[in-house]
Design a protein around this motif. Structure first.
Motif, PDB file in Angstrom:
ATOM      1  N   ALA A  50      45.893  16.171 -21.639  1.00 27.99           N
ATOM      2  CA  ALA A  50      46.565  16.388 -22.921  1.00 27.99           C
ATOM      3  C   ALA A  50      47.767  15.461 -22.999  1.00 27.99           C
ATOM      4  O   ALA A  50      48.419  15.196 -21.996  1.00 27.99           O
ATOM      5  CB  ALA A  50      47.014  17.828 -23.047  1.00 27.99           C
ATOM      6  N   GLN A  94      42.783  24.820 -21.324  1.00 29.34           N
ATOM      7  CA  GLN A  94      41.370  24.657 -21.001  1.00 29.34           C
ATOM      8  C   GLN A  94      40.971  23.192 -20.862  1.00 29.34           C
ATOM      9  O   GLN A  94      39.867  22.882 -20.460  1.00 29.34           O
ATOM     10  CB  GLN A  94      40.508  25.313 -22.088  1.00 29.34           C
ATOM     11  N   TYR A  95      41.892  22.284 -21.186  1.00 30.93           N
ATOM     12  CA  TYR A  95      41.559  20.874 -21.222  1.00 30.93           C
ATOM     13  C   TYR A  95      41.950  20.186 -19.924  1.00 30.93           C
ATOM     14  O   TYR A  95      42.898  20.568 -19.258  1.00 30.93           O
ATOM     15  CB  TYR A  95      42.265  20.199 -22.402  1.00 30.93           C
TER      16      TYR A  95
END
Length: 147
Positions: A138, A134-135
């Motif tokens: 990372a 969902q990011y």
């Protein structure tokens, strides 16, 4: 609405490519990768395993491209010839992707970043999603933390 979806997909692809480049360039080789592929490349290619990028074994697993014998399809319905997955140090394919991710990264501290339909997340060495993709960005885990 359609334009927004197209822009979202385009942004995800750009961010994914940027993340790939950073991890590829910033990775320190733990062994002689060139010698590994010279020694094992033909046998691995015979199994449908291919080197792509400069990835090494981390936590006993190495990300590679693998012939898509499972018939996994991507979110847009396309069934690619190869998918990202892992091999172990015995040179066996370990299917942690299960058709969920468009890209997988090396493991660090037991977790690996993966790119899914909704962004970047993390899986453990069993393939369980520890942080759902969902990011937008990372990094690698170190001492239990990641950017």
């Amino acid at each position: 609405m359609e334009r927004e979806e197209g822009m979202k997909k385009g942004c995800k692809r750009v961010l994914s490519a940027l993340l790939c480049a950073v991890l590829l360039c910033g990775s320190a080789l733990a062994f002689d990768l060139e010698a590994f592929w010279a020694q094992n490349g033909a046998a691995l290619e015979g199994k449908g395993v291919f080197q792509y990028g400069v990835h090494e074994f981390q936590d006993g697993l190495m990300p590679v491209l693998v012939r898509n014998d499972w018939g996994y399809e991507l979110a847009d319905g396309w069934v690619p010839d190869t998918v990202w997955n892992y091999i172990n140090e015995s040179l066996e394919v370990v299917d942690l992707n299960k058709g969920r991710f468009s890209y997988v990264f090396p493991f660090f501290d037991g977790l690996a970043a993966v790119i899914g339909d909704d962004g970047v997340g993390y899986i453990d060495k069993t393939g369980k999603e520890m942080l759902v993709p969902q990011y937008a960005w990372a990094g690698d885990f170190t001492d239990g933390k990641a950017f």
